[in-house]
Design a protein around this motif. Sequence first.
Motif, PDB file in Angstrom:
ATOM      1  N   ILE A  84       0.961  -1.109  -0.195  1.00 31.86           N
ATOM      2  CA  ILE A  84       0.059  -0.031   0.196  1.00 31.86           C
ATOM      3  C   ILE A  84       0.942   1.245  -0.263  1.00 31.86           C
ATOM      4  CG2 ILE A  84      -2.123   1.120   1.200  1.00 31.86           C
ATOM      5  CD1 ILE A  84      -2.718  -1.397   0.518  1.00 31.86           C
ATOM      6  N   LEU A  85       0.399   2.816  -0.846  1.00 34.38           N
ATOM      7  CA  LEU A  85       1.096   3.338  -0.606  1.00 34.38           C
ATOM      8  C   LEU A  85       0.075   4.723  -0.049  1.00 34.38           C
ATOM      9  CD1 LEU A  85       2.431   3.745  -4.829  1.00 34.38           C
ATOM     10  CD2 LEU A  85       3.618   3.117  -2.250  1.00 34.38           C
ATOM     11  N   LYS A  86       0.867   5.272   0.935  1.00 32.25           N
ATOM     12  CA  LYS A  86      -0.168   6.401   1.632  1.00 32.25           C
ATOM     13  C   LYS A  86       1.035   7.409   1.583  1.00 32.25           C
ATOM     14  CE  LYS A  86      -2.549   2.697   4.734  1.00 32.25           C
ATOM     15  NZ  LYS A  86      -2.943   2.221   5.773  1.00 32.25           N
ATOM     16  N   ILE A  87       0.263   8.379   2.062  1.00 37.08           N
ATOM     17  CA  ILE A  87       0.853   9.883   2.274  1.00 37.08           C
ATOM     18  C   ILE A  87       1.492  10.230   3.220  1.00 37.08           C
ATOM     19  CG2 ILE A  87       0.237  12.486   3.125  1.00 37.08           C
ATOM     20  CD1 ILE A  87      -2.519  12.163   0.096  1.00 37.08           C
ATOM     21  N   GLY A  88       1.216   8.997   4.760  1.00 38.63           N
ATOM     22  CA  GLY A  88       2.042   9.625   5.525  1.00 38.63           C
ATOM     23  C   GLY A  88       2.197   8.163   6.390  1.00 38.63           C
ATOM     24  N   PRO A  89       2.877   8.013   7.322  1.00 39.43           N
ATOM     25  CA  PRO A  89       3.245   6.696   7.779  1.00 39.43           C
ATOM     26  C   PRO A  89       2.488   5.913   8.770  1.00 39.43           C
ATOM     27  CG  PRO A  89       4.902   8.042   8.968  1.00 39.43           C
ATOM     28  CD  PRO A  89       3.827   8.910   8.055  1.00 39.43           C
ATOM     29  N   GLU A  90       1.039   6.788   9.511  1.00 43.39           N
ATOM     30  CA  GLU A  90       0.637   6.655  10.579  1.00 43.39           C
ATOM     31  C   GLU A  90      -0.350   5.630   9.259  1.00 43.39           C
ATOM     32  OE1 GLU A  90       1.336   9.714   9.070  1.00 43.39           O
ATOM     33  OE2 GLU A  90       1.726  10.143  11.061  1.00 43.39           O
ATOM     34  N   SER A  91      -1.774   4.828   9.944  1.00 44.47           N
ATOM     35  CA  SER A  91      -2.143   3.310   9.432  1.00 44.47           C
ATOM     36  C   SER A  91      -3.025   3.728   8.855  1.00 44.47           C
ATOM     37  CB  SER A  91      -2.651   2.064  10.920  1.00 44.47           C
ATOM     38  OG  SER A  91      -3.008   2.437  11.481  1.00 44.47           O
ATOM     39  N   ASN A  92      -4.073   5.371   9.980  1.00 46.73           N
ATOM     40  CA  ASN A  92      -5.259   5.559   8.853  1.00 46.73           C
ATOM     41  C   ASN A  92      -4.657   6.390   8.029  1.00 46.73           C
ATOM     42  OD1 ASN A  92      -3.116   7.181  10.744  1.00 46.73           O
ATOM     43  ND2 ASN A  92      -5.777   8.243  12.047  1.00 46.73           N
ATOM     44  N   SER A  93      -3.875   6.401   7.370  1.00 48.15           N
ATOM     45  CA  SER A  93      -2.941   8.273   6.276  1.00 48.15           C
ATOM     46  C   SER A  93      -4.177   7.511   5.591  1.00 48.15           C
ATOM     47  CB  SER A  93      -1.768   7.273   5.749  1.00 48.15           C
ATOM     48  OG  SER A  93      -0.662   8.611   7.483  1.00 48.15           O
ATOM     49  N   GLU A  94      -3.850   8.762   4.242  1.00 45.60           N
ATOM     50  CA  GLU A  94      -4.633   8.707   3.191  1.00 45.60           C
ATOM     51  C   GLU A  94      -3.885   7.288   2.015  1.00 45.60           C
ATOM     52  OE1 GLU A  94      -6.016  11.363  -0.993  1.00 45.60           O
ATOM     53  OE2 GLU A  94      -5.321  12.511   0.758  1.00 45.60           O
ATOM     54  N   VAL A  95      -4.973   6.592   1.444  1.00 44.37           N
ATOM     55  CA  VAL A  95      -4.055   5.885   0.882  1.00 44.37           C
ATOM     56  C   VAL A  95      -4.075   6.610  -0.572  1.00 44.37           C
ATOM     57  CG1 VAL A  95      -4.483   3.369  -0.107  1.00 44.37           C
ATOM     58  CG2 VAL A  95      -4.590   3.863   1.569  1.00 44.37           C
ATOM     59  N   ILE A  96      -3.294   6.592  -1.227  1.00 40.73           N
ATOM     60  CA  ILE A  96      -3.023   6.823  -3.101  1.00 40.73           C
ATOM     61  C   ILE A  96      -2.477   5.773  -4.262  1.00 40.73           C
ATOM     62  CG2 ILE A  96      -2.049   9.877  -1.287  1.00 40.73           C
ATOM     63  CD1 ILE A  96       0.751   8.428  -2.284  1.00 40.73           C
ATOM     64  N   GLY A  97      -2.765   4.718  -3.268  1.00 36.55           N
ATOM     65  CA  GLY A  97      -2.091   3.634  -4.412  1.00 36.55           C
ATOM     66  C   GLY A  97      -1.654   2.573  -4.024  1.00 36.55           C
ATOM     67  N   ASN A  98      -0.401   1.649  -4.987  1.00 40.38           N
ATOM     68  CA  ASN A  98      -0.601   0.695  -4.022  1.00 40.38           C
ATOM     69  C   ASN A  98       0.877  -0.234  -4.812  1.00 40.38           C
ATOM     70  OD1 ASN A  98      -2.002  -0.321  -6.710  1.00 40.38           O
ATOM     71  ND2 ASN A  98      -1.972  -2.375  -6.331  1.00 40.38           N
ATOM     72  N   ALA A  99       1.803  -0.498  -4.554  1.00 39.79           N
ATOM     73  CA  ALA A  99       3.706  -1.172  -5.541  1.00 39.79           C
ATOM     74  C   ALA A  99       3.246  -2.770  -6.140  1.00 39.79           C
ATOM     75  CB  ALA A  99       4.537  -1.244  -4.254  1.00 39.79           C
ATOM     76  N   GLN A 100       2.935  -2.791  -6.486  1.00 40.60           N
ATOM     77  CA  GLN A 100       3.207  -4.757  -6.910  1.00 40.60           C
ATOM     78  C   GLN A 100       3.645  -4.542  -7.762  1.00 40.60           C
ATOM     79  OE1 GLN A 100      -0.849  -4.163  -9.266  1.00 40.60           O
ATOM     80  NE2 GLN A 100      -1.399  -5.216  -7.781  1.00 40.60           N
ATOM     81  N   GLY A 101       4.813  -6.339  -7.643  1.00 39.54           N
ATOM     82  CA  GLY A 101       5.993  -6.103  -7.900  1.00 39.54           C
ATOM     83  C   GLY A 101       6.310  -7.619  -7.986  1.00 39.54           C
ATOM     84  N   ILE A 102       7.385  -7.640  -8.228  1.00 42.56           N
ATOM     85  CA  ILE A 102       8.491  -9.121  -7.631  1.00 42.56           C
ATOM     86  C   ILE A 102       9.671  -8.642  -7.256  1.00 42.56           C
ATOM     87  CG2 ILE A 102       6.551 -10.699  -8.969  1.00 42.56           C
ATOM     88  CD1 ILE A 102       9.418 -10.305 -10.976  1.00 42.56           C
ATOM     89  N   GLY A 103      10.381  -9.466  -6.374  1.00 41.11           N
ATOM     90  CA  GLY A 103      11.632  -9.531  -5.892  1.00 41.11           C
ATOM     91  C   GLY A 103      11.851 -10.746  -5.531  1.00 41.11           C
ATOM     92  N   VAL A 104      13.438 -10.870  -5.791  1.00 34.10           N
ATOM     93  CA  VAL A 104      14.517 -12.333  -5.907  1.00 34.10           C
ATOM     94  C   VAL A 104      15.531 -11.871  -4.793  1.00 34.10           C
ATOM     95  CG1 VAL A 104      15.596 -13.791  -7.091  1.00 34.10           C
ATOM     96  CG2 VAL A 104      13.719 -12.809  -8.018  1.00 34.10           C
ATOM     97  N   LEU A 105      15.388 -13.177  -4.139  1.00 36.61           N
ATOM     98  CA  LEU A 105      17.300 -12.524  -3.074  1.00 36.61           C
ATOM     99  C   LEU A 105      17.904 -13.098  -3.828  1.00 36.61           C
ATOM    100  CD1 LEU A 105      17.685 -11.541  -0.423  1.00 36.61           C
ATOM    101  CD2 LEU A 105      17.897 -13.933   0.278  1.00 36.61           C
ATOM    102  N   ILE A 106      19.452 -11.802  -3.785  1.00 35.98           N
ATOM    103  CA  ILE A 106      20.630 -12.184  -5.000  1.00 35.98           C
ATOM    104  C   ILE A 106      21.559 -12.447  -4.482  1.00 35.98           C
ATOM    105  CG2 ILE A 106      19.074 -11.032  -7.209  1.00 35.98           C
ATOM    106  CD1 ILE A 106      20.537  -8.738  -6.328  1.00 35.98           C
ATOM    107  N   ALA A 107      21.725 -12.253  -3.131  1.00 30.70           N
ATOM    108  CA  ALA A 107      23.049 -12.554  -2.384  1.00 30.70           C
ATOM    109  C   ALA A 107      23.419 -13.371  -1.344  1.00 30.70           C
ATOM    110  CB  ALA A 107      23.344 -11.173  -1.391  1.00 30.70           C
ATOM    111  N   GLU A 108      24.286 -14.366  -1.531  1.00 31.19           N
ATOM    112  CA  GLU A 108      24.149 -15.225  -0.209  1.00 31.19           C
ATOM    113  C   GLU A 108      25.165 -14.234   0.523  1.00 31.19           C
ATOM    114  OE1 GLU A 108      24.083 -20.717  -0.680  1.00 31.19           O
ATOM    115  OE2 GLU A 108      25.235 -18.605  -2.541  1.00 31.19           O
TER     116      GLU A 108
END
Length: 186
Positions: A84-108
């Motif tokens: 979730i993307l929000k204006i502030g760090p508080e849990s009740n901050s206004e939602v402005i969007g979302n970040a969707q994607g994938i991640g891969v752990l690449i370092a051992e």
Amino acid sequence: MRRTLILTWILILYLFSVSVQSKYHSRSLPYDSEVAKVTNLHFFLHETISGSNPTVAMIAQANITNNDNNSSVPFSTVLALDDILKIGPESNSEVIGNAQGIGVLIAETSTTNLLWYWDFGFITGKFNSSSISMFSRNPTTAMVRELSVVGGRGKFRMAKGYAQLQDYIQNDTNIISELNVTVIHY
């Protein structure tokens, strides 16, 4: 002999004229210099890593890896995320969007490096229906990480730039990261 020589010269001149007339031709169009815009964005990414509604899920992991780095996410793990993307760090901050994607752990090694692809989609304000695409290494042990903006859509079409990401809160269930993004777009 003279006749053959004249015929040869005529043939050579004809070949030169054919090659000159058959060159690629195009009309030049005037250059439309659209001025690049620079947009600075500031928002918070709210990620839930455990609990009843996690926004990150492990989708694959190689069975040949070890976990010598004592990480909760071992080498070669593939993750899907919908944060979730929000204006502030508080849990009740206004939602402005979302970040969707994938991640891969690449370092051992002891430094946890993730390779992230994120699409930050905005759902409110003047950037509604626009998104910023980021693809970059994310060394999670660094205080401030820099991520590459590699594209976008909507108002951020043809975007490039960078984002500075810093963890604001990190605990067993949540990671809240502050992002300062500089986007160059047309």
